[in-house]
Scaffold this motif. Structure first.
Motif, PDB file in Angstrom:
ATOM      1  N   GLY A  20     -25.503  -3.145 -46.368  1.00 13.05           N
ATOM      2  CA  GLY A  20     -25.199  -2.556 -45.082  1.00 13.05           C
ATOM      3  C   GLY A  20     -26.174  -2.911 -43.993  1.00 13.05           C
ATOM      4  N   LYS A  21     -26.982  -3.939 -44.171  1.00 14.14           N
ATOM      5  CA  LYS A  21     -27.941  -4.358 -43.157  1.00 14.14           C
ATOM      6  C   LYS A  21     -27.534  -5.720 -42.609  1.00 14.14           C
ATOM      7  CE  LYS A  21     -31.931  -2.010 -45.210  1.00 14.14           C
ATOM      8  NZ  LYS A  21     -33.294  -2.199 -45.759  1.00 14.14           N
ATOM      9  N   PRO A  22     -27.936  -6.023 -41.375  1.00 17.01           N
ATOM     10  CA  PRO A  22     -27.602  -7.345 -40.828  1.00 17.01           C
ATOM     11  C   PRO A  22     -28.403  -8.442 -41.500  1.00 17.01           C
ATOM     12  CG  PRO A  22     -29.006  -6.146 -39.301  1.00 17.01           C
ATOM     13  CD  PRO A  22     -28.649  -5.183 -40.391  1.00 17.01           C
ATOM     14  N   TYR A  23     -27.792  -9.609 -41.641  1.00  7.63           N
ATOM     15  CA  TYR A  23     -28.523 -10.798 -42.070  1.00  7.63           C
ATOM     16  C   TYR A  23     -29.424 -11.254 -40.924  1.00  7.63           C
ATOM     17  CZ  TYR A  23     -24.963 -11.497 -45.768  1.00  7.63           C
ATOM     18  OH  TYR A  23     -24.130 -11.357 -46.836  1.00  7.63           O
ATOM     19  N   LEU A  24     -30.552 -11.823 -41.258  1.00  6.78           N
ATOM     20  CA  LEU A  24     -31.314 -12.548 -40.255  1.00  6.78           C
ATOM     21  C   LEU A  24     -30.638 -13.889 -40.036  1.00  6.78           C
ATOM     22  CD1 LEU A  24     -35.008 -11.827 -41.305  1.00  6.78           C
ATOM     23  CD2 LEU A  24     -33.598 -10.625 -39.632  1.00  6.78           C
ATOM     24  N   ALA A  25     -30.652 -14.390 -38.808  1.00  8.04           N
ATOM     25  CA  ALA A  25     -29.958 -15.640 -38.497  1.00  8.04           C
ATOM     26  C   ALA A  25     -30.441 -16.781 -39.377  1.00  8.04           C
ATOM     27  CB  ALA A  25     -30.156 -15.982 -37.019  1.00  8.04           C
ATOM     28  N   ALA A  26     -31.733 -16.810 -39.686  1.00  6.32           N
ATOM     29  CA  ALA A  26     -32.288 -17.893 -40.492  1.00  6.32           C
ATOM     30  C   ALA A  26     -31.800 -17.845 -41.933  1.00  6.32           C
ATOM     31  CB  ALA A  26     -33.814 -17.842 -40.452  1.00  6.32           C
ATOM     32  N   ASP A  27     -31.373 -16.660 -42.409  1.00  3.36           N
ATOM     33  CA  ASP A  27     -30.972 -16.494 -43.804  1.00  3.36           C
ATOM     34  C   ASP A  27     -29.463 -16.510 -44.010  1.00  3.36           C
ATOM     35  OD1 ASP A  27     -33.681 -16.120 -44.285  1.00  3.36           O
ATOM     36  OD2 ASP A  27     -33.549 -13.934 -44.151  1.00  3.36           O
ATOM     37  N   THR A  58     -17.258  -6.854 -41.708  1.00  2.00           N
ATOM     38  CA  THR A  58     -17.491  -7.970 -40.794  1.00  2.00           C
ATOM     39  C   THR A  58     -18.927  -8.465 -40.955  1.00  2.00           C
ATOM     40  OG1 THR A  58     -15.951  -6.993 -39.209  1.00  2.00           O
ATOM     41  CG2 THR A  58     -17.479  -8.653 -38.364  1.00  2.00           C
ATOM     42  N   PRO A  59     -19.156  -9.764 -41.059  1.00  2.00           N
ATOM     43  CA  PRO A  59     -20.534 -10.257 -41.155  1.00  2.00           C
ATOM     44  C   PRO A  59     -21.338  -9.835 -39.923  1.00  2.00           C
ATOM     45  CG  PRO A  59     -18.955 -12.013 -41.598  1.00  2.00           C
ATOM     46  CD  PRO A  59     -18.178 -10.862 -41.079  1.00  2.00           C
ATOM     47  N   GLN A  60     -22.520  -9.318 -40.164  1.00  2.00           N
ATOM     48  CA  GLN A  60     -23.388  -8.855 -39.077  1.00  2.00           C
ATOM     49  C   GLN A  60     -24.716  -9.602 -39.160  1.00  2.00           C
ATOM     50  OE1 GLN A  60     -24.937  -4.586 -38.619  1.00  2.00           O
ATOM     51  NE2 GLN A  60     -23.115  -4.594 -37.311  1.00  2.00           N
ATOM     52  N   VAL A  61     -25.130 -10.157 -38.035  1.00  2.00           N
ATOM     53  CA  VAL A  61     -26.303 -11.038 -38.006  1.00  2.00           C
ATOM     54  C   VAL A  61     -27.231 -10.620 -36.875  1.00  2.00           C
ATOM     55  CG1 VAL A  61     -27.091 -13.426 -37.694  1.00  2.00           C
ATOM     56  CG2 VAL A  61     -24.989 -12.964 -38.965  1.00  2.00           C
ATOM     57  N   GLN A  62     -28.530 -10.639 -37.171  1.00  2.00           N
ATOM     58  CA  GLN A  62     -29.536 -10.366 -36.147  1.00  2.00           C
ATOM     59  C   GLN A  62     -30.104 -11.694 -35.624  1.00  2.00           C
ATOM     60  OE1 GLN A  62     -32.721  -7.427 -36.883  1.00  2.00           O
ATOM     61  NE2 GLN A  62     -34.153  -9.038 -36.262  1.00  2.00           N
ATOM     62  N   LEU A  63     -29.972 -11.903 -34.324  1.00  3.28           N
ATOM     63  CA  LEU A  63     -30.517 -13.107 -33.699  1.00  3.28           C
ATOM     64  C   LEU A  63     -31.982 -12.908 -33.351  1.00  3.28           C
ATOM     65  CD1 LEU A  63     -27.654 -14.036 -31.192  1.00  3.28           C
ATOM     66  CD2 LEU A  63     -28.025 -14.929 -33.496  1.00  3.28           C
ATOM     67  N   PRO A  64     -32.784 -13.989 -33.364  1.00  2.00           N
ATOM     68  CA  PRO A  64     -34.161 -13.873 -32.887  1.00  2.00           C
ATOM     69  C   PRO A  64     -34.177 -13.538 -31.399  1.00  2.00           C
ATOM     70  CG  PRO A  64     -33.793 -15.952 -34.064  1.00  2.00           C
ATOM     71  CD  PRO A  64     -32.450 -15.338 -33.826  1.00  2.00           C
ATOM     72  N   MET A  65     -35.328 -13.074 -30.939  1.00  2.00           N
ATOM     73  CA  MET A  65     -35.430 -12.708 -29.533  1.00  2.00           C
ATOM     74  C   MET A  65     -35.101 -13.890 -28.627  1.00  2.00           C
ATOM     75  SD  MET A  65     -38.678 -11.211 -27.374  1.00  2.00           S
ATOM     76  CE  MET A  65     -38.704  -9.670 -28.271  1.00  2.00           C
ATOM     77  N   GLY A  66     -34.335 -13.619 -27.573  1.00  2.00           N
ATOM     78  CA  GLY A  66     -33.970 -14.661 -26.617  1.00  2.00           C
ATOM     79  C   GLY A  66     -33.711 -14.054 -25.250  1.00  2.00           C
ATOM     80  N   ARG A  67     -33.570 -14.899 -24.265  1.00  2.00           N
ATOM     81  CA  ARG A  67     -33.314 -14.443 -22.895  1.00  2.00           C
ATOM     82  C   ARG A  67     -31.827 -14.202 -22.670  1.00  2.00           C
ATOM     83  NH1 ARG A  67     -33.899 -17.300 -18.481  1.00  2.00           N
ATOM     84  NH2 ARG A  67     -33.496 -19.229 -19.621  1.00  2.00           N
ATOM     85  N   ASN A  96     -33.903 -21.103 -34.829  1.00  2.00           N
ATOM     86  CA  ASN A  96     -33.062 -20.414 -35.825  1.00  2.00           C
ATOM     87  C   ASN A  96     -31.768 -19.912 -35.211  1.00  2.00           C
ATOM     88  OD1 ASN A  96     -34.779 -20.718 -38.090  1.00  2.00           O
ATOM     89  ND2 ASN A  96     -36.032 -18.989 -37.414  1.00  2.00           N
ATOM     90  N   ALA A  97     -31.832 -19.443 -33.969  1.00  2.00           N
ATOM     91  CA  ALA A  97     -30.618 -18.996 -33.280  1.00  2.00           C
ATOM     92  C   ALA A  97     -29.693 -20.179 -33.020  1.00  2.00           C
ATOM     93  CB  ALA A  97     -30.987 -18.307 -31.969  1.00  2.00           C
ATOM     94  N   LEU A  98     -30.266 -21.292 -32.590  1.00  2.00           N
ATOM     95  CA  LEU A  98     -29.461 -22.492 -32.327  1.00  2.00           C
ATOM     96  C   LEU A  98     -28.824 -23.010 -33.612  1.00  2.00           C
ATOM     97  CD1 LEU A  98     -28.513 -24.668 -30.355  1.00  2.00           C
ATOM     98  CD2 LEU A  98     -30.677 -25.871 -30.739  1.00  2.00           C
TER      99      LEU A  98
END
Length: 299
Positions: A20-27, A58-67, A96-98
């Motif tokens: 039930g936690k978001p994936y990190l974008a890199a993982d 639904t897949p949930q993903v955490q993006l790294p900090m960005g503008r 990682n976000a890209l």
């Protein structure tokens, strides 16, 4: 940087739907995404919903900090207000976000090539060239790649309509006197142009615009926002030495009654009953009979 729940979790997260936690974008492994059969909504548009593996989540993903270079779009291209779901462009400066955005694009393109039924055909498969012509990618390259990073369009849900059942949760970050991060509840108006943010998003569905275009819908569910300063409050100087903003002097507040009368002490220590005394020279009898509590109650 202090941790904010699931937002800034530096441990590798392979839980996804199970934990039930978001994936990190890199993982996040895009190959775990599965797709529903095409369905038609009440407006007649085709949609294919995306699931996390064999689950119905639904897949949930955490993006790294960005503008967020332009903030949230509250107006359409005609200058008219937009209600409900709005657009937000997210800067993909972080590698990682890209990489996450490009991996999602590649996986959807290759999957679409093997599913002609997505496009109303039961037999004839489409070539990659045709699919790429129809597909609107997650990653939008900048017109001036030497100056600006690619961006990703993310949807945000505003609770300005009754139809919005699940608005995007916004938390605004500030720094306290000890230099530690704190957050408080915000809203989409807190996401000003040039703000920085950590976004937890849903990879929700593949949408179709007739047979001419299709793409993937990303919806921000949670945002941790560092709002940008207003232009007139910014500090634009490039100096060889450090200049910090002076903190306002803090003064100990006295009770309101004492401040009004110019008294230094607190009236709370006086007795509740009045005691009379003999008036001094130049003092009226009525003033001499007032206790300290009586004086403190004068306004």
């Amino acid at each position: 940087m202090a941790a904010f729940g699931s937002f800034l979790n530096n441990k590798k997260n392979t839980g996804g739907a199970n934990k039930g936690k978001p994936y990190l974008a890199a993982d996040f492994d895009v190959k775990t995404m599965t797709f529903s059969a095409p369905s038609t909504n009440q407006h007649g548009s085709t949609a294919i919903y995306i699931n996390d593996g064999d689950s119905r989540r639904t897949p949930q993903v955490q993006l790294p900090m960005g503008r967020v270079p332009f903030g949230v779009s509250h107006l359409n291209w005609q200058g008219e207000p937009v209600f409900g779901r709005k657009n937000m462009e997210f800067d993909l400066t972080d590698p990682n976000a890209l990489a996450f955005g490009k991996a999602v694009d590649e996986h959807i393109i290759t999957t679409a090539m093997g599913h002609p039924e997505w496009f109303g055909s039961s037999k004839k498969k489409m070539s990659r060239e045709v699919i790429e012509t129809l597909y609107r990618p997650c990653v939008s390259p900048s017109k001036d790649e030497d100056k600006y990073a690619p961006t990703m369009r993310i949807k945000v849900d505003d609770n300005d309509t009754e139809q919005c059942k699940r608005p995007t949760v916004v938390r605004v970050v500030t720094t306290n006197d000890d230099g530690a991060y704190e957050y408080e509840k915000g809203d989409l108006k807190s996401v000003t142009p040039q703000s920085e943010a950590v976004v937890v998003l849903d990879i929700q569905k593949i949408y179709f615009v007739g047979k001419a275009m299709f793409g993937v819908t990303m919806v921000a569910r949670h945002m941790l926002v560092w709002p940008a300063e207003a232009q007139d409050e910014a500090f634009p100087f490039d100096l060889e030495f450090e200049v910090t903003k002076k903190k306002p002097a803090t003064q100990k507040k006295r009770p309101k009654s004492a401040r009004k009368l110019g008294l230094g002490g607190s009236p709370g220590r006086s007795r509740s009953r009045s005691r009379s005394r003999s008036p001094k020279r130049g003092e009226t009898h009525s003033t001499a009979c007032m206790s300290q509590s009586d004086v403190a109650c004068v306004s």
